[in-house]
Write a protein that holds these residues in place. Structure first.
Motif: not given
Length: 553
Positions: A45, A68, A290, A293, A307
């Protein structure tokens, strides 16, 4: 007789003096996983320096890092190009890196990035520095050019450090990587100074009995400039920087610091466990990170990460790199994600604010000479007025110049927070007109300013962590969180890292080293191990562990 060159100084932090650069360099690599674990997805993350370091090394171990990112790769390594001049950038976050940051420079060198000396006040590469305090101007090329009172302040600082903080002993131990001496002296200093502020140390030092000296020191400081905005912070924060020369011998990354995390995202290592040649983080992630989060919850022995698009994936391990406060208000968190003492440490984390304003100029006009004095019309500037620090960057006389017209911290940063970019520029130019009367800076400015205030950035809420007096115990909890061997399953698998988890917040070196702690933690959590000839930070933890101050004393 052959002379032996002294070893280079490293950011060997005395709380936990593990040689991360040596671990990275060793030909045995960082470790190996059981065959059945190869290819296992791990959530990373945050795409800043900590996230990219962790993801890159996890990929090399044969895992599949899923990255992410809420905004853009780089985090506070944010290099913003000026419109129409893509090769001229404003460094909104990290912009100067000490050569002692040897773990960071492992990756700088790996990517073949070029560096240039950073134009800090009175640095060897800085043509001139102008100190403007209480309306008085003093121009200098080196520190000895300043009036006697500045020499007195510099001597007082040196004396205070030598007499009360064993500066010579600690610097020698850092250079020789003498962990026994580092631990012995530092543990005593932690007990003595954990409750002491930076200003309290100065005010109780015999060398700094004069308020005038303390005021000048706060405005001009040492290394990168004034340190009065750090006066409320723990003295231990300052000593770590001084011992490891983190405030000296700094360089900039040519083309922008953001090239470093982007380079790790794109790089195809020569050797990766499990993955074929040509694999990169970018390719493993389908070409893009991505989205941010939204939620992290424990799911049995693993984690469910959801996400912003609503997609949820399960992972056996999560490496969490953003500012810790995002766990309080930006990410929906299962309370079981951390223990109660760790949640308390997250809540008590203290962040420094910071603002910057950059402009592009038609040319580096500051090299022009005043016809009356023969001096440059403008210099790197330290002032007690609103701009505080002004930095000048050029790439030759026929190229556009870049000016950081203001770099401020905490209260000085808040003075900027409610102003829009145009208002900030107007105010700063008005203040600088008092420092440089008759110099028309505005006539050289090209386009609109680029600005930032980190405490109003929603995914940061501050520039970096800075411990207050008495926060050592909280810091120890956060830093040692990667050591999860023997813990119940319900407390394992979620790893905090980033510079605010490190002992040297505000330095990219801390982001790198805590990311490497997390890599070791994931490796151990998934049943892997380091090579016997190259033990990692967790393997040597008992010997190097930070002092554990008693909680009830």
């Amino acid at each position: 007789m052959t002379s032996v060159s002294p070893a280079p100084v490293t950011m060997l932090v005395p709380d936990f003096p593990f040689s991360y650069d040596g671990w990275l360099r060793h030909p045995a690599g960082l470790g190996a996983l059981p065959p059945e674990r190869l290819g296992t997805p791990v959530a990373v993350v945050g795409g800043g320096m900590a996230g990219m370091t962790a993801a890159y090394e996890l990929m090399r171990l044969g895992l599949r890092p899923v990255v992410y990112e809420a905004e853009q790769i780089g985090g506070r390594m944010r290099s913003v190009p000026f419109p129409g001049q893509p090769d001229r950038v404003a460094e909104m976050g990290a912009m100067r890196f000490p050569l002692s940051a040897r773990a960071l420079f492992h990756y700088v060198d790996l990517l073949g990035l070029r560096t240039t000396p950073f134009p800090n006040p009175l640095a060897a590469s800085t043509p001139s520095t102008l100190v403007h305090l209480m309306g008085e101007r003093h121009r200098a090329r080196v520190a000895d050019d300043l009036p006697d009172v500045y020499q007195q302040v510099a001597s007082a600082w040196e004396k205070a450090l030598q007499e009360r903080a064993e500066l010579a002993t600690m610097r020698d131990a850092v250079q020789r990587r003498d962990t026994e001496t580092l631990k012995r002296v530092w543990n005593r200093l932690v007990r003595e100074f954990d409750d002491q502020s930076f200003y309290g140390f100065l005010a109780t030092s015999s060398a700094f009995q004069s308020f005038r000296h303390r005021e000048i020191f706060g405005q001009v400081g040492f290394g990168t400039g004034g340190w009065d905005t750090d006066f409320p912070n723990s003295l231990l924060e300052i000593l770590r920087v001084v011992y490891t020369e983190a405030d000296d011998n700094q360089v900039a990354i040519t083309g922008g610091s953001q090239r470093l995390p982007y380079g790790l995202w794109e790089r195809r290592p020569e050797r990766c466990a499990h993955w074929p040649a040509g694999t990169s983080l970018m390719s493993l992630n389908g070409g893009s990170v991505r989205p941010r989060v939204r939620e992290v919850v424990r799911d049995g022995a693993g984690f469910l990460v959801t996400d912003a698009s609503g997609r949820g994936d399960r992972f056996d391990a999560v490496v969490y790199t953003p500012h810790l406060w995002t766990l309080l208000n930006r990410v929906e968190c299962d309370p079981a994600l951390l223990t109660a003492p760790l949640w308390t440490a997250v809540e008590r984390t203290h962040y420094m604010g910071a603002s910057k304003l950059f402009v592009l100029t038609d040319r580096p006009f500051w090299h022009d000479r005043d016809p009356l004095t023969g001096e440059p019309v403008m210099s790197m500037t330290l002032t007690d007025r609103m701009p505080r620090g002004v930095y000048l960057f050029d790439d030759g006389p026929d190229r556009p110049g870049v000016m950081c017209l203001s770099y401020t911290w905490n209260d000085d940063s808040l003075k900027m927070a409610t102003l829009d970019p145009g208002e900030r520029l107007d105010v700063l130019l008005d203040k600088l007109a008092l420092v440089y009367p008759g110099l028309d800076i505005r006539s050289h400015v090209v386009g609109d300013p680029l600005t930032i205030t980190w405490e109003t950035e929603p995914h940061f809420m501050g520039a970096f962590k800075a411990n207050l007096p008495g926060h050592y115990r909280y810091q120890r909890r956060l830093f040692t969180q990667f050591m999860q061997r023997g813990l119940p399953t319900a407390e394992r698998g979620f790893f905090l890292c980033g510079d605010d988890v490190s002992w040297t917040a505000g330095f990219a070196e801390g982001a790198v080293t805590t990311a490497l702690n997390a890599v070791w933690g994931v490796l151990e959590h998934l049943g892997g191990a380091t090579h016997p000839q190259n033990p990692g930070p967790g393997d040597l933890f008992e010997a190097l562990a930070p002092l554990d101050l008693p909680y009830d004393a």
